[in-house]
Write a protein that holds these residues in place. Sequence first.
Motif, PDB file in Angstrom:
ATOM      1  N   ARG A 115       0.572 -10.725  -1.783  1.00  0.00           N
ATOM      2  CA  ARG A 115       0.799  -9.300  -1.512  1.00  0.00           C
ATOM      3  C   ARG A 115       2.302  -9.018  -1.370  1.00  0.00           C
ATOM      4  NH1 ARG A 115      -2.241  -5.115   2.108  1.00  0.00           N
ATOM      5  NH2 ARG A 115      -3.983  -6.284   1.290  1.00  0.00           N
ATOM      6  N   ALA A 166      -2.049  -2.525  -8.617  1.00  0.00           N
ATOM      7  CA  ALA A 166      -0.755  -1.997  -8.162  1.00  0.00           C
ATOM      8  C   ALA A 166       0.312  -2.174  -9.237  1.00  0.00           C
ATOM      9  CB  ALA A 166      -0.336  -2.697  -6.877  1.00  0.00           C
ATOM     10  N   THR A 209       0.828  -1.204   0.000  1.00  0.00           N
ATOM     11  CA  THR A 209       0.000   0.000   0.000  1.00  0.00           C
ATOM     12  C   THR A 209       0.860   1.250   0.000  1.00  0.00           C
ATOM     13  OG1 THR A 209      -1.715  -1.182   1.218  1.00  0.00           O
ATOM     14  CG2 THR A 209      -1.835   1.213   1.203  1.00  0.00           C
ATOM     15  N   ALA A 258      -5.590   1.360   3.910  1.00  0.00           N
ATOM     16  CA  ALA A 258      -4.481   0.865   4.724  1.00  0.00           C
ATOM     17  C   ALA A 258      -4.775   1.021   6.206  1.00  0.00           C
ATOM     18  CB  ALA A 258      -3.194   1.607   4.368  1.00  0.00           C
ATOM     19  N   ALA A 301      -6.349   4.850  -0.912  1.00  0.00           N
ATOM     20  CA  ALA A 301      -5.417   3.798  -0.505  1.00  0.00           C
ATOM     21  C   ALA A 301      -5.003   3.971   0.957  1.00  0.00           C
ATOM     22  CB  ALA A 301      -4.187   3.814  -1.408  1.00  0.00           C
TER      23      ALA A 301
END
Length: 367
Positions: free
Chosen positions: A288, A258, A196, A232, A228
């Motif tokens: 991720r 992303a 993030t 987060a 974002a």
Amino acid sequence: MQFPTAPTATGQHWYQRIADVRSPWIWLAYLPLFGATWFGHPPGVRDLIVSAVGLLIFLALYVYAARAPARRALSASILIMALAFAMIPFGGNWTVLAVYACSTAAERRPARAAVQLVGILVLVSVAATILARLPWYAVAMLALFELMVVYGKMAGMALGEKHGALLRAQEEVRLLAREAERERIARDLHDVLGRTLTLIALKSDLAARLAASDPAAAEHEIRDVAEAARGALAEVRATVAGMNHAGLGREIEASRDALATAGIACDVDGEDLAISAEDGAVLAMALREAVTNVIRHAAATRCTILLEQEDGAARLTVSDNGRGGDFREGSGLRGMRARLSASGGRLRVDVSDRGTQVTAAVPAVAA
């Protein structure tokens, strides 16, 4: 032996501590038997005075031993036994003090030394009763009673030591659990925030470049940055609360966005594969971290995400065409490896001049 305080750190009041069989005070209930022989043969004034002084000396020795039983058992038990012998001419039941001497000796450490000391004191007390011309059954009863008291004392001490060891083990487990929870939170925060924050940095740079030539596009990118950041923050709160269960499908979409923001083409294969929520949550966190590494370190132009299920395992493979070459495993991959290991899975990283391939596999659970 420990003396009671009121109230204690464990929440016990003084009367609860006195009633505890491990307390030294409860065993003083046996002391009045010292005067049992006087019922048939009333003592004289001299006998009473000497006996009273002797009992005061005994109590002083008893308190002395109770404050540090393991260190003082040897000297205290010998002195109490000597005091018992000194009281023989004055008509009191001196065998009561002999029993206390053996009981005090039982607290010596190590236990082997206590057994040796008790054995010597029992033999000495038996010899004294024989020399005092007591009946044979009195000799036998004294030896038996001393041994029973010593057995009870040593069994209670062994139980107390095991209880203490159990409490220490429980405290160690609590400390390990707290440490494991801190590691989990740190690992999850790294995984949650890594991509993030990378995305926020990329979009912020893009907004700065577009600010002069295309203000509308720059504004759009700034709004994406704000969104974002809010996402987060929600993920951090869920992670700290232990409720962060990322969905694999959502993570694939987020990874695709992303990578697109970073200018990296993304191919996904096996996206429609039925993977259980449990496996998906573990693979989502692995995805991720892998995608974050591609964006931040690989200098790649293409990334491929492959999902497959075979040989009783759900497998995720993330490949890139980046620089590869020299590779050093950082905290992110170590956290991924720890998470996969906790789920019974494994992590494999293959690095070459053609890029990097990260493979995460977990035992398949029925979807």
